[in-house]
Design a protein around this motif. Structure first.
Motif, PDB file in Angstrom:
ATOM      1  N   UNK A 271       0.831  -1.205   0.000  1.00  0.00           N
ATOM      2  CA  UNK A 271       0.000   0.000   0.000  1.00  0.00           C
ATOM      3  C   UNK A 271       0.864   1.253   0.000  1.00  0.00           C
ATOM      4  N   UNK A 272       1.968   1.216   0.705  1.00  0.00           N
ATOM      5  CA  UNK A 272       2.879   2.356   0.768  1.00  0.00           C
ATOM      6  C   UNK A 272       3.418   2.677  -0.629  1.00  0.00           C
ATOM      7  N   UNK A 273       3.882   1.662  -1.339  1.00  0.00           N
ATOM      8  CA  UNK A 273       4.430   1.857  -2.678  1.00  0.00           C
ATOM      9  C   UNK A 273       3.381   2.444  -3.615  1.00  0.00           C
ATOM     10  N   UNK A 274       2.177   1.908  -3.567  1.00  0.00           N
ATOM     11  CA  UNK A 274       1.110   2.373  -4.448  1.00  0.00           C
ATOM     12  C   UNK A 274       0.762   3.830  -4.190  1.00  0.00           C
ATOM     13  N   UNK A 275       0.722   4.227  -2.918  1.00  0.00           N
ATOM     14  CA  UNK A 275       0.277   5.578  -2.591  1.00  0.00           C
ATOM     15  C   UNK A 275       1.314   6.646  -2.919  1.00  0.00           C
ATOM     16  N   UNK A 276       2.585   6.289  -2.953  1.00  0.00           N
ATOM     17  CA  UNK A 276       3.598   7.266  -3.356  1.00  0.00           C
ATOM     18  C   UNK A 276       3.339   7.738  -4.776  1.00  0.00           C
ATOM     19  N   UNK A 277       3.032   6.821  -5.669  1.00  0.00           N
ATOM     20  CA  UNK A 277       2.777   7.200  -7.067  1.00  0.00           C
ATOM     21  C   UNK A 277       1.461   7.947  -7.195  1.00  0.00           C
ATOM     22  N   UNK A 278       0.492   7.601  -6.348  1.00  0.00           N
ATOM     23  CA  UNK A 278      -0.770   8.357  -6.332  1.00  0.00           C
ATOM     24  C   UNK A 278      -0.513   9.804  -5.906  1.00  0.00           C
ATOM     25  N   UNK A 279       0.327   9.984  -4.898  1.00  0.00           N
ATOM     26  CA  UNK A 279       0.649  11.335  -4.422  1.00  0.00           C
ATOM     27  C   UNK A 279       1.330  12.162  -5.509  1.00  0.00           C
ATOM     28  N   UNK A 280       2.155  11.511  -6.329  1.00  0.00           N
ATOM     29  CA  UNK A 280       2.876  12.222  -7.386  1.00  0.00           C
ATOM     30  C   UNK A 280       1.937  12.792  -8.442  1.00  0.00           C
ATOM     31  N   UNK A 281       0.688  12.292  -8.487  1.00  0.00           N
ATOM     32  CA  UNK A 281      -0.296  12.764  -9.464  1.00  0.00           C
ATOM     33  C   UNK A 281      -1.162  13.901  -8.926  1.00  0.00           C
ATOM     34  N   UNK A 282      -0.958  14.281  -7.676  1.00  0.00           N
ATOM     35  CA  UNK A 282      -1.772  15.347  -7.091  1.00  0.00           C
ATOM     36  C   UNK A 282      -1.474  16.680  -7.777  1.00  0.00           C
ATOM     37  N   UNK A 283      -2.488  17.509  -7.990  1.00  0.00           N
ATOM     38  CA  UNK A 283      -2.249  18.841  -8.570  1.00  0.00           C
ATOM     39  C   UNK A 283      -1.292  19.646  -7.697  1.00  0.00           C
ATOM     40  N   UNK A 284      -0.295  20.223  -8.325  1.00  0.00           N
ATOM     41  CA  UNK A 284       0.659  21.046  -7.592  1.00  0.00           C
ATOM     42  C   UNK A 284       1.738  20.272  -6.878  1.00  0.00           C
TER      43      UNK A 284
END
Length: 380
Positions: A301-314
């Motif tokens: 879950x940690x690995x997956x969420x890092x890439x999700x965070x990288x897609x956040x606006x700004x």
């Protein structure tokens, strides 16, 4: 061994562009342009074409129940020890092990032995002394002695506050505990942090604010986790981070949204980390405190969420990676970890456009190839 990684897009975690990475033994010795002929004639040297891949630091997970956790529902609810293959499959090359609710049937001797076993398998490990309980259970008899005398102990945790499972310590008792860990860190050159489990109770982070406001406590000695239980707790964490403490989010399916909310509340991203709580139990209680559900946290879950965070606006990949690399290394005073630069440990992930780990190294040793772990524990 000498390994030359050629032409990767390097995030160290700051973006460095297309670079070569030279690994000699367990360390990175150079990042830049390296002529192939400089290494091809060396014995035991290899050149790897990393063009089209992204190179990032190996992840640091500061909260892992390496020897298992849980037990809130009785003996049958004790979670198992973690497997090294599960750790490296999630891009993690450094873990910090902790006890949780159960500091009675699970011991620090077990925790230390498991940490040494994982390091023998091929990753880097550290541990916290103590558990939810205050006064803290330790190996030597005192927190300060554990931090000073035991190489792998870098602080105390996870100490529970604002939770029914907490031992309900006074702020004065917490101040004494944090001070013991901090002084141990000063004497040994370690972080000396106190890692706090924060529950859902209305007091939230009030005990930690009082620590910093009423006692001569160094703010960097305070490290609070599980800060996404409510909007109010997240806002409280933003305020605590503004005082110089480090705060940590336990990775879940909505972590990227929580990071977005943290930013919108004005949170200092340099004071934020992510962790997995891997192999810890995720208990669900009813309004009367009765256990009604139980899951086991996973490191993936940690690995997956890092890439999700990288897609956040700004937000960019460098900022997302810092949450599991440089920020964590700074909070835990691990100067040789969390960055791709000369002199740091050769903890390197090479990922493709689909975020599959094509190659991973831990202190120069290959641990993942094409998404498959290359190291396993003795009994896997």
């Amino acid at each position: 061994m000498v390994i030359l990684l050629q032409g990767a897009e390097v995030f160290a975690p700051e973006r460095l562009g297309q670079q070569d990475i030279l690994i000699e033994g367990q360390q990175i010795t150079y990042i830049g342009e390296v002529p192939v002929e400089a290494v091809t004639d060396l014995p035991h040297a290899s050149v790897i074409d990393a063009r089209g891949l992204t190179a990032v630091p190996g992840f640091i997970d500061p909260h892992v129940h390496i020897a298992g956790g849980g037990g809130e529902g009785g003996y049958a609810n004790r979670t198992p020890e973690i497997l090294v293959s599960d750790i490296v499959s999630a891009g993690v090359t450094t873990v910090v092990g902790c006890l949780g609710t159960d500091g009675v049937t699970r011991s620090h001797a077990d925790l230390l032995a498991k940490a040494r076993a994982l390091e023998a398998d091929g990753i880097s490990t550290y541990i916290y002394t103590g558990s939810y309980q205050v006064p803290a259970r330790t190996l030597t008899g005192t927190v300060v002695d554990d931090v000073v005398l035991i190489d792998k102990v870098i602080g105390v945790g996870e100490v529970a506050i604002s939770d029914r499972r907490s031992f309900q310590p006074t702020v004065e008792a917490l101040a004494e505990l944090v001070s013991h860990s901090h002084v141990g860190g000063l004497l040994s050159g370690k972080a000396g942090v106190t890692h706090f489990h924060v529950g859902p109770y209305w007091s939230r982070l009030a005990p930690l604010h009082r620590l910093l406001d009423e006692y001569p406590i160094a703010p960097q000695a305070v490290y609070a986790t599980h800060i996404t239980r409510s909007t109010e707790l997240l806002a409280d964490a933003v305020s605590l981070a503004a005082k110089g403490a480090t705060v940590d989010m336990t990775a879940g399916s909505t972590t990227a949204e929580s990071v977005r909310d943290y930013i919108e509340l004005g949170g200092d991203l340099t004071r934020l980390t992510l962790s997995s709580d891997a192999n810890g139990s995720l208990p669900e209680f009813d309004a009367h405190g009765r256990l009604i559900g139980l899951e086991v946290a996973k490191q993936t879950t940690l690995f997956e969420q890092v890439w999700e965070c990288a897609e956040l606006p700004g937000m960019d990949l460098s900022q997302a990676l810092a949450l599991v690399t440089s920020n964590t290394a700074d909070a835990l005073v691990l100067g040789h970890k969390g960055r791709l630069r000369s002199g740091c440990d050769a903890d390197v992930l090479l990922t493709d456009d689909q975020h599959t780990i094509r190659l991973a190294f831990s202190r120069g040793r290959e641990i993942v190839r094409d998404g498959e772990p290359q190291i396993r524990g003795t009994f896997e």
